[in-house]
Design an enzyme around this catalytic site. Sequence first.
Site, mmCIF file in Angstrom:
data_model
loop_
_atom_site.group_PDB
_atom_site.id
_atom_site.type_symbol
_atom_site.label_atom_id
_atom_site.label_comp_id
_atom_site.label_asym_id
_atom_site.label_seq_id
_atom_site.Cartn_x
_atom_site.Cartn_y
_atom_site.Cartn_z
ATOM 1 N N ILE A 188 0.836 -1.191 0.000
ATOM 2 C CA ILE A 188 0.000 0.000 0.000
ATOM 3 C C ILE A 188 0.877 1.250 0.000
ATOM 4 O O ILE A 188 1.985 1.231 0.528
ATOM 5 C CB ILE A 188 -0.964 -0.026 1.221
ATOM 6 C CG1 ILE A 188 -1.951 1.145 1.198
ATOM 7 C CG2 ILE A 188 -0.212 -0.119 2.525
ATOM 8 C CD1 ILE A 188 -3.072 1.051 2.230
ATOM 9 N N CYS A 189 0.367 2.306 -0.596
ATOM 10 C CA CYS A 189 0.957 3.640 -0.596
ATOM 11 C C CYS A 189 2.250 3.655 -1.412
ATOM 12 O O CYS A 189 2.223 3.429 -2.597
ATOM 13 C CB CYS A 189 1.165 4.127 0.839
ATOM 14 S SG CYS A 189 1.534 5.894 0.968
ATOM 15 N N ALA A 190 3.389 3.899 -0.794
ATOM 16 C CA ALA A 190 4.669 3.908 -1.489
ATOM 17 C C ALA A 190 5.218 2.501 -1.689
ATOM 18 O O ALA A 190 6.051 2.265 -2.573
ATOM 19 C CB ALA A 190 5.689 4.747 -0.710
ATOM 20 N N SER B 193 -2.696 -0.890 -3.056
ATOM 21 C CA SER B 193 -3.616 0.202 -2.725
ATOM 22 C C SER B 193 -2.864 1.513 -2.767
ATOM 23 O O SER B 193 -1.644 1.549 -2.614
ATOM 24 C CB SER B 193 -4.239 -0.010 -1.342
ATOM 25 O OG SER B 193 -5.151 1.031 -1.044
#
Length: 191
Positions: free
Chosen positions: A102-104, A149
């Site tokens: 998720i994210c980075a 995500s």
Amino acid sequence: MSKAVVFFAEGTEECEALLVVDLLRRAKVEVTVASAADSLTVTGSHKVTITADAMAGEVDFSDVDLVVLPGGIPGTPNLAANPAVTGAVKAMAAAGKKVAAICAAPSILADLGLLEGCKATAHAAFQDKLAGAEVLDQEVVVDGNITTSYGLGGAIPFGLELVRQLAGPDEAARIQKAIAYKHSLLYKSHR
């Protein structure tokens, strides 16, 4: 019972990690929080300190169904620099087991060559780092055994999607109702 490992490094985005841990544990998934730091005590990106269950290098991944890479800076580069983490992620993916980021953190999957030809997402600031992937601007993207995500805003649907994968759609719906999360969770798998 399904088993998952959620990695936690110095600088990890706490909510992305702990929301996933919480939702999976509500579904009776056995979750190990694995430290990718030098000790079991790890401080996240917003100075929240947690005590992990185990050191990443000491976890037996042989019966683990899912590994999760939370984002955060400098958490993501710290996860990427840990050979126990990257080795486990590569081995899980090679075995056809579930890998989520998720994210980075999806950028780690790209660096490991795991997103080649896959659909994926990441935080907007990291979407250009998803080499080999078809980048979708969606909360959650599932492509085969890889789930990604775009960030903290997608952490609840990301966690619920992981619950769906490990404990089934009825359990995901039960937890979604219990936490009063009203949004639709209809994610199309891309393989």
